[in-house]
Structures are given as C-alpha cells and as structure tokens.
Design an enzyme around this catalytic site. Structure first.
Site, mmCIF file in Angstrom:
data_model
loop_
_atom_site.group_PDB
_atom_site.id
_atom_site.type_symbol
_atom_site.label_atom_id
_atom_site.label_comp_id
_atom_site.label_asym_id
_atom_site.label_seq_id
_atom_site.Cartn_x
_atom_site.Cartn_y
_atom_site.Cartn_z
ATOM 1 N N ASP A 157 0.814 -1.227 0.000
ATOM 2 C CA ASP A 157 0.000 0.000 0.000
ATOM 3 C C ASP A 157 0.842 1.269 0.000
ATOM 4 O O ASP A 157 1.877 1.371 0.659
ATOM 5 C CB ASP A 157 -0.954 0.049 1.191
ATOM 6 C CG ASP A 157 -1.817 1.292 1.108
ATOM 7 O OD1 ASP A 157 -2.538 1.430 0.118
ATOM 8 O OD2 ASP A 157 -1.716 2.153 1.998
ATOM 9 N N ASP A 176 -7.870 4.443 6.015
ATOM 10 C CA ASP A 176 -6.672 4.945 5.319
ATOM 11 C C ASP A 176 -6.133 6.176 6.063
ATOM 12 O O ASP A 176 -5.712 7.165 5.448
ATOM 13 C CB ASP A 176 -6.954 5.275 3.847
ATOM 14 C CG ASP A 176 -5.666 5.458 3.049
ATOM 15 O OD1 ASP A 176 -4.576 5.267 3.620
ATOM 16 O OD2 ASP A 176 -5.749 5.804 1.859
HETATM 17 O O1 DOR Z 1 -3.439 9.193 0.397
HETATM 18 C C1 DOR Z 1 -2.679 8.283 0.652
HETATM 19 N N1 DOR Z 1 -1.743 8.390 1.610
HETATM 20 N N2 DOR Z 1 -2.785 7.140 -0.042
HETATM 21 C C2 DOR Z 1 -1.875 6.157 0.069
HETATM 22 O O2 DOR Z 1 -2.012 5.149 -0.597
HETATM 23 C C3 DOR Z 1 -0.707 6.316 0.952
HETATM 24 C C4 DOR Z 1 -1.017 7.259 2.042
HETATM 25 C C5 DOR Z 1 0.186 7.696 2.827
HETATM 26 O O3 DOR Z 1 1.010 6.865 3.183
HETATM 27 O O4 DOR Z 1 0.273 8.889 3.119
#
Ligand code: DOR
Length: 436
Positions: A156, A309
């Site tokens: 991810d 997330d």
């Molecule tokens: O918006 C995001 N931030 N999407 C991701 O896949 C990684 C994440 C991050 O690690 O800041």
C-alpha cells in the site's frame, strides 16, 4: 482488573434487531464474565462505565492505517496513532507497510507489534510488504513474515504493477492462507496527478488521476484471482466502476473482499477548488456519482468494510503547494461519526450494517476473528466499543489525539461518538478521553 458496563444495548454479529438488546455486562481479566438483563445484580467490579443511550458492540477493526513509525515519527507514532484509534473505537488496526524501513523483514514487523504492545491502547497488527522495499520487483519473504504473525500483505502506497509478479504473489498467498491486499493504481496513468481527472480538474488546470487507473488494476487482479483460484482484498476503492467490477466478481463466486474509506463516500473532488492540500489523497476524492455507487456497494454488501486509510502528515509537509504536498488525510477519530452521518442518518444503511463494516467484517478479512469482532457474550475476549449513535459533535483538529492535524472535516458536525473503548478488558477510553 474488572469493570461493569451498565445501561447500553448490545449490537453484535448475532444481533437480529437493529436497535440491539438492552443488557448490562461485566468484564474481568480480559474476558466478558456476565451479560444480564438491565439492572440485574452483578458481582462487584473495580470500575463502572455508564452506557446509557449507547450501543455496546465488538470493537472496531481498521484494515488500513498509516502509523508512520519507524521513520516518520514527525507525523505520527505508534503510540499517538493507537490513541487516535482507541478514541475512534478501534480495538485493532492493521499498520500499513510504507514506513522507513518498510515492513519487509521480521525485525520491522516485530518492532511495530512491540511498539503497539508498549502503547497498550489497541492491537497494532503489522501488515507485510508484498515486494521487497515495496519496489515491485521481488517478492517479500511471505512465510517468514507469516511466522512472525503477519496475515495481510500489501505494498500500500503503491500497487504491484507487474502482472506476473502479482500472479506469483496470489499463488503464494493462496498456498500460505494469508490475505493479499492491493492498492489499485496503474502508475503510468497517474504521473504527476494531484486530483480526480474530470471537469473540476480541467477547470482548475491540474493534472488528473483518472478513474481508469484504479479500475484497470481491479479488473486485472480479478482476472488473476480467477486464474489462480486465490482470493484477495481491494483497498480504498473510490470509483463507481470499481464497485461494479467487484460486484460481478463476487457474483461469479470469487473470494474477493473490498473496503472503502469514509472520505471517499463523503467528500467530492470539488473541494480541491480552493487548492487546499488537506483534500489531496490517493486515490483522489471523486464525483457525486462515485459516492452514490460506493454507498450503494456498502449497502448491498459488495463492499465489506469501512477502513480509514488514516494518513497523518505533519503540518510542515501538508502546507506545501498542492503539487508537492503528500496525499493523505486523518481518519481514525472521525470514521464512526462520518459513517453514521452519511450512511445511517440518510437511511441508506442500518446501524447494524455499519457496525458490521467497522467490526466483524474487517476482523474476518484481517484474520483476527479469534479475538476481534466477536459476539458480545460470556467467555468472549473483552474488546468492545461503547458509542452514542445520536450524540453530535463538531470536529476540532486541536482536540484530536493524532500527532498530525490534517483532517478534512474541520468544523463539520458529525453524529455518532465513541464514549468508551475496552481493549483486552481494560477501559482505554472513558467518556471520550484516552486514559493514558
Ligand atoms: O493518500 C494516501 N496516503 N494514499 C496512500 O495510498 C498512501 C497514504 C500515505 O502513506 O500517506
């Protein structure tokens, strides 16, 4: 250590009625020892928690959090992230692997788990990388990481671009019995992108992130699952077509699961009109039609889980110009409120459906169902959330437990708030405040 939770309504995986069933309960030494009709006498306990007007449920499980430790403690630590999780009602979180160094070796995943234990506010479960250094070239040592207690593998932050490597990863995960979770983004389509490719982005003259970049990878991986007989999980889906693809794959009997983040079903790309990086996220905020499809997918069970997330970024980083600021938003402390406000208040989903998407569904996907997302009954581990589904509150970034401040909900009034969180039999959040 023992405690009594009095005056609430139990809503768990066994509940039939959406309103839950009124009951008092007692917890001792990490387990639920009694569940009785309201007001019935219970053996004495060290602590009593008031659950009047509240729902008592199995603790929430977040499949998708970025805790930044090791390597970027300026934005979050495992302790501050755990505190934010506990305040949000989560008793377990899956820590994403894009730390520095990343989760591709036993030493790093052991460290993450141990830091979680030290904080003692929720279970911090490390994910493992699919590929070494998340570079998309060589598979990580799945079996070694599995032996260290890793059950979910993902790169991810990036998706696995190479189809042959993904095929091997699926075969490997199928044979080992672990979950593979994909960040769906074909990067050749998103170079330099800062927001959703659509009319708003054209008007602003910004480089766009097309829906297709996600959907192509969802489609490819569904076909790879069909070929290999493996199952997999799709992280943070954001487009209407992705939901359709997953719905069709499930109808074909494939072992696919999917999650959506609260910001993707509550905020649109129009918010980028002010060029505020707080609304920059990957995948990006999409259109009202995508939001409607994501909600529909949650309501009909195509999407199994709500995952935050949670992506903290220090103010210094998030305050850069839009094209340079990192993508990501906070999510742990607002997930319940956003979900109830957007999904239950609007009549789209029942309270029980939303709790399923926050608790026992993700517990199953993360392979934690032996201790999280359990029925609220005698003998079960006491990982519990007590929340008031009608309490309203205004999001004030300065009161958040996270070390960062990048919430996109500043000033929003949400309905639904966590009152107490009980982790391994200990009340780690009482009356909305973390105890340590
Ligand atoms: O918006 C995001 N931030 N999407 C991701 O896949 C990684 C994440 C991050 O690690 O800041």
């Amino acid at each position: 250590m023992s405690l009594i939770v009095r005056g609430g309504r139990i809503l768990d995986a066994n509940a039939h009625a959406d309103s839950g069933r009124p009951a008092d309960l007692r917890v001792a030494d990490g387990l639920i020892t009694h569940v009785v009709e309201p007001g019935r006498e219970l053996p004495a306990a060290d602590q009593e928690l008031d659950a009047s007007d509240c729902v008592v449920t199995s603790g929430f499980v977040d499949l998708h959090v970025h805790l930044r430790e090791p390597g970027r403690e300026e934005s979050e630590t495992i302790e501050t992230g755990s505190r934010a999780a506990a305040k949000g009602g989560f008793t377990a979180v899956i820590a994403m692997p894009n730390t520095e160094p990343p989760h591709d070796s036993r030493i790093v995943v052991d460290f993450v788990r141990e830091q979680g234990r030290r904080a003692g506010l929720c279970e911090v479960v490390p994910s493992g990388c699919i590929t070494m250094d998340r570079a998309g070239e060589r598979l990580a040592p799945f079996a070694e990481l599995q032996a260290a207690g890793v059950h979910l593998f993902t790169d991810d932050g990036s998706g696995v671009q190479d189809a042959q490597l993904m095929r091997r990863a699926l075969e490997y995960s199928r044979d080992l019995g672990v979950t593979l979770a994909q960040h769906c983004e074909v990067v050749s389509l998103t170079v330099g992108a800062v927001m959703h490719e659509g009319s708003c982005c054209s008007r602003l003259g910004l480089p766009g992130w097309p829906a297709l970049a996600e959907e192509l990878m969802v489609h490819r991986d569904i076909e790879l699952c069909r070929l290999t007989g493996a199952g997999m999980h799709f992280l943070h889906l954001s487009t209407a077509r992705s939901v359709e693809l997953v719905r069709a794959a499930k109808a074909d009997g494939l072992a696919i699961t999917a999650e959506v983040a609260p910001h993707h079903f509550s905020l649109t790309d129009e918010l980028l009109s002010g060029f505020d990086p707080v609304f920059k996220v990957n995948p990006p905020l999409r259109t009202p039609a995508d939001i409607a499809a994501l909600k529909e997918g949650l309501a009909d069970g195509t999407i199994d889980a709500i995952a935050t997330d949670h992506a903290p970024h220090a103010e210094r980083l998030k305050e850069q110009p839009l094209d340079q600021a990192p993508p990501g938003m906070l999510g742990l402390e607002t997930a319940l409120g956003v979900s109830l406000t957007e999904l239950v208040d609007t009549g789209l989903m029942t309270l029980r459906q939303v709790v399923a998407a926050l608790s026992w569904n993700p517990a199953r996907i993360a392979r934690l169902a032996d201790r999280h997302g359990r029925p609220v009954s005698v003998g079960e581990p006491a990982n519990l959330t007590v929340f008031d589904p009608t309490a309203t509150w205004e999001v004030d970034p300065s009161t958040l437990a996270s070390r960062s401040r990048n919430t996109p909900y500043r000033g929003r009034v949400l309905r639904g708030r966590v009152r107490h969180t009980i982790y391994e039999g200990v009340a780690v959040v009482v009356d909305g405040e973390a105890i340590q």
